[in-house]
Scaffold this motif. Sequence first.
Motif, PDB file in Angstrom:
ATOM      1  N   VAL A   2       0.824  -1.215   0.000  1.00  0.00           N
ATOM      2  CA  VAL A   2       0.000   0.000   0.000  1.00  0.00           C
ATOM      3  C   VAL A   2       0.853   1.257   0.000  1.00  0.00           C
ATOM      4  CG1 VAL A   2      -1.793   1.281   1.236  1.00  0.00           C
ATOM      5  CG2 VAL A   2      -1.849  -1.225   1.219  1.00  0.00           C
ATOM      6  N   GLY A   3       1.863   1.295   0.887  1.00  0.00           N
ATOM      7  CA  GLY A   3       2.660   2.505   1.058  1.00  0.00           C
ATOM      8  C   GLY A   3       3.585   2.795  -0.111  1.00  0.00           C
ATOM      9  N   LEU A   4       4.612   1.960  -0.283  1.00  0.00           N
ATOM     10  CA  LEU A   4       5.585   2.185  -1.359  1.00  0.00           C
ATOM     11  C   LEU A   4       4.925   2.068  -2.727  1.00  0.00           C
ATOM     12  CD1 LEU A   4       8.542   2.757  -1.963  1.00  0.00           C
ATOM     13  CD2 LEU A   4       8.960   0.285  -1.959  1.00  0.00           C
ATOM     14  N   GLY A   5       4.045   1.061  -2.891  1.00  0.00           N
ATOM     15  CA  GLY A   5       3.344   0.910  -4.162  1.00  0.00           C
ATOM     16  C   GLY A   5       2.492   2.127  -4.485  1.00  0.00           C
ATOM     17  N   GLY A   6       1.843   2.700  -3.448  1.00  0.00           N
ATOM     18  CA  GLY A   6       1.024   3.889  -3.661  1.00  0.00           C
ATOM     19  C   GLY A   6       1.856   5.105  -4.015  1.00  0.00           C
ATOM     20  N   ILE A   7       2.999   5.279  -3.343  1.00  0.00           N
ATOM     21  CA  ILE A   7       3.863   6.440  -3.606  1.00  0.00           C
ATOM     22  C   ILE A   7       4.404   6.405  -5.029  1.00  0.00           C
ATOM     23  CG2 ILE A   7       6.061   7.529  -3.006  1.00  0.00           C
ATOM     24  CD1 ILE A   7       5.528   6.677  -0.105  1.00  0.00           C
ATOM     25  N   ILE A   8       5.076   5.296  -5.379  1.00  0.00           N
ATOM     26  CA  ILE A   8       5.678   5.183  -6.709  1.00  0.00           C
ATOM     27  C   ILE A   8       4.601   5.171  -7.792  1.00  0.00           C
ATOM     28  CG2 ILE A   8       7.147   3.778  -8.205  1.00  0.00           C
ATOM     29  CD1 ILE A   8       8.603   5.140  -5.874  1.00  0.00           C
ATOM     30  N   GLY A   9       3.499   4.449  -7.524  1.00  0.00           N
ATOM     31  CA  GLY A   9       2.434   4.368  -8.508  1.00  0.00           C
ATOM     32  C   GLY A   9       1.812   5.718  -8.814  1.00  0.00           C
ATOM     33  N   ASN A  10       1.536   6.509  -7.788  1.00  0.00           N
ATOM     34  CA  ASN A  10       0.943   7.830  -8.013  1.00  0.00           C
ATOM     35  C   ASN A  10       1.901   8.759  -8.754  1.00  0.00           C
ATOM     36  OD1 ASN A  10      -1.760   7.847  -6.942  1.00  0.00           O
ATOM     37  ND2 ASN A  10      -0.892   7.598  -4.911  1.00  0.00           N
ATOM     38  N   LEU A  11       3.191   8.711  -8.376  1.00  0.00           N
ATOM     39  CA  LEU A  11       4.183   9.549  -9.065  1.00  0.00           C
ATOM     40  C   LEU A  11       4.310   9.146 -10.527  1.00  0.00           C
ATOM     41  CD1 LEU A  11       7.037   9.764  -6.389  1.00  0.00           C
ATOM     42  CD2 LEU A  11       5.652  11.667  -7.224  1.00  0.00           C
ATOM     43  N   LEU A  12       4.507   7.848 -10.754  1.00  0.00           N
ATOM     44  CA  LEU A  12       4.755   7.358 -12.109  1.00  0.00           C
ATOM     45  C   LEU A  12       3.532   7.499 -12.998  1.00  0.00           C
ATOM     46  CD1 LEU A  12       6.558   5.887 -14.150  1.00  0.00           C
ATOM     47  CD2 LEU A  12       5.754   3.722 -13.185  1.00  0.00           C
ATOM     48  N   ASN A  13       2.394   7.027 -12.539  1.00  0.00           N
ATOM     49  CA  ASN A  13       1.202   7.036 -13.384  1.00  0.00           C
ATOM     50  C   ASN A  13       0.654   8.442 -13.596  1.00  0.00           C
ATOM     51  OD1 ASN A  13       1.044   4.210 -13.938  1.00  0.00           O
ATOM     52  ND2 ASN A  13       0.367   3.889 -11.839  1.00  0.00           N
ATOM     53  N   GLY A  14       0.808   9.307 -12.585  1.00  0.00           N
ATOM     54  CA  GLY A  14       0.421  10.701 -12.779  1.00  0.00           C
ATOM     55  C   GLY A  14       1.258  11.367 -13.858  1.00  0.00           C
ATOM     56  N   TYR A  15       2.570  11.078 -13.839  1.00  0.00           N
ATOM     57  CA  TYR A  15       3.472  11.645 -14.863  1.00  0.00           C
ATOM     58  C   TYR A  15       3.149  11.092 -16.245  1.00  0.00           C
ATOM     59  CZ  TYR A  15       7.627  12.162 -17.732  1.00  0.00           C
ATOM     60  OH  TYR A  15       8.478  12.426 -18.773  1.00  0.00           O
ATOM     61  N   LEU A  16       2.961   9.764 -16.332  1.00  0.00           N
ATOM     62  CA  LEU A  16       2.710   9.129 -17.629  1.00  0.00           C
ATOM     63  C   LEU A  16       1.387   9.579 -18.231  1.00  0.00           C
ATOM     64  CD1 LEU A  16       3.926   5.492 -16.845  1.00  0.00           C
ATOM     65  CD2 LEU A  16       5.095   7.222 -18.224  1.00  0.00           C
ATOM     66  N   LEU A  17       0.369   9.748 -17.391  1.00  0.00           N
ATOM     67  CA  LEU A  17      -0.928  10.213 -17.898  1.00  0.00           C
ATOM     68  C   LEU A  17      -0.811  11.621 -18.450  1.00  0.00           C
ATOM     69  CD1 LEU A  17      -3.945   9.517 -18.183  1.00  0.00           C
ATOM     70  CD2 LEU A  17      -4.307  10.530 -15.925  1.00  0.00           C
ATOM     71  N   GLU A  18      -0.017  12.455 -17.788  1.00  0.00           N
ATOM     72  CA  GLU A  18       0.191  13.827 -18.242  1.00  0.00           C
ATOM     73  C   GLU A  18       1.028  13.858 -19.525  1.00  0.00           C
ATOM     74  OE1 GLU A  18      -0.172  18.001 -18.082  1.00  0.00           O
ATOM     75  OE2 GLU A  18      -1.155  16.483 -16.866  1.00  0.00           O
ATOM     76  N   ALA A  19       2.041  12.981 -19.581  1.00  0.00           N
ATOM     77  CA  ALA A  19       2.984  13.023 -20.699  1.00  0.00           C
ATOM     78  C   ALA A  19       2.461  12.343 -21.954  1.00  0.00           C
ATOM     79  CB  ALA A  19       4.305  12.375 -20.277  1.00  0.00           C
ATOM     80  N   GLY A  20       1.759  11.214 -21.791  1.00  0.00           N
ATOM     81  CA  GLY A  20       1.368  10.449 -22.969  1.00  0.00           C
ATOM     82  C   GLY A  20      -0.064   9.982 -22.995  1.00  0.00           C
ATOM     83  N   GLY A  21      -0.878  10.422 -22.042  1.00  0.00           N
ATOM     84  CA  GLY A  21      -2.281  10.058 -22.018  1.00  0.00           C
ATOM     85  C   GLY A  21      -2.524   8.657 -21.477  1.00  0.00           C
TER      86      GLY A  21
END
Length: 399
Positions: free
Chosen positions: A350-369
């Motif tokens: 929950v913790g590490l997966g949530g941190i990295i997941g939110n950072l990575l997926n938020g960036y990818l959604l912004e960068a490439g949809g």
Amino acid sequence: MKWEMGTIRGILSTRDRESEVLLKMRGLYLFTGLAGGIFNPYVTSLLVHQGLTSQVIGVMMAFGTLLAILVQPLWGIMVDRYQRTRLVLILTLIVPGTLVYFYNVKWLAVIILVYSLYTIFQSTQTPIADSYAVEAARAAGTSYGTIRLFGSIGTALGGYFGGLYLNWLGITELWIPFLVFNLLALTLVITIPTNVDRKSTTVSFSQGIRQLLSNRVFLLFLAGCFLVNQTLTAFNSFFVLSFQMSGGSFAWSGIALLIASITNVPAMLAASKVLRKYGYEKTLMFASTAYMLRWALQWLIPVPGVMIGVQVLHGLSFGFFYIAAVEYVASVTGKELQATGQSLFNMVFVGLGGIIGNLLNGYLLEAGGPGLMYFSCTVSAALGTLMLYRVKVVSHRNQ
């Protein structure tokens, strides 16, 4: 004869109290599930409405999760040392319930502060509620799953009706039903008994962590769990936003969320039978493969109809995976290290997966949809499946 009648009345009275507590716990999970189902999937859309980008939202959510992890020991001290279990549970309902209104303030600093405080209080709600639920289930002679089930039902209904509600009133009114359902849950909590069994262990938390981290198979398991679960933020944090970017509406996103959450109900009921038949490792691999298929379909065909239909895989992916993972941790750590093992698992899952997941997926959604985000999730789930296959091979070799 009088003594026998008094004994019978006492037994009946005890059973009535146990049934009452069981009913209240089910109501608590239903109301908190409704609150979370209405609020959590749509909060990113509210934040975008307030002017934030998906990348900024991902960073903010990751920061809030990090704070929640750091504050967890303080909650533990308050609960265990000062015996304030019910007080903490009350705070996890009141504070987030009243804070969410301030998401409507269009100041980034205020939104970050509100989200951080919200996460700090909200993050401890589940483990404390679970401690009550496990005790209530034991006392009533039933299983924890018969209580937790109502949380999934509430989440399913909340996600569906949340979409209809927002189509009717608008995204800025999201705070109203969240506050109402938290207050309804609060009315149940203040009448629940405070006695919860606590077990002591001869192994300290730090010793237990060192012992578990020296276990190669357990480390492989944690790595696989991390790679799989960081992808879930694409659903928990960014599904509604990606669905809108693909041409979907709030109302249809509610249907997708309903489908996803309701599939957890049969999955949780069937999980114990599946685990007995196939074992922990095979069930984990099956669930992680379902994750991979779920993301691949949305990557390859990013249209609203497919994104709705693919949510039938939620129970087979998250539902099976979570139950199998918790059962696996319990089996490999033993009674002495079980609490420490579950804590370490949650810190990673929950913790590490949530941190990295939110950072990575938020960036990818912004960068490439949505396409880029779901492609990344497909790759991550595939790598996680390979890790879990390695766990299976090494475990069988050591037997």
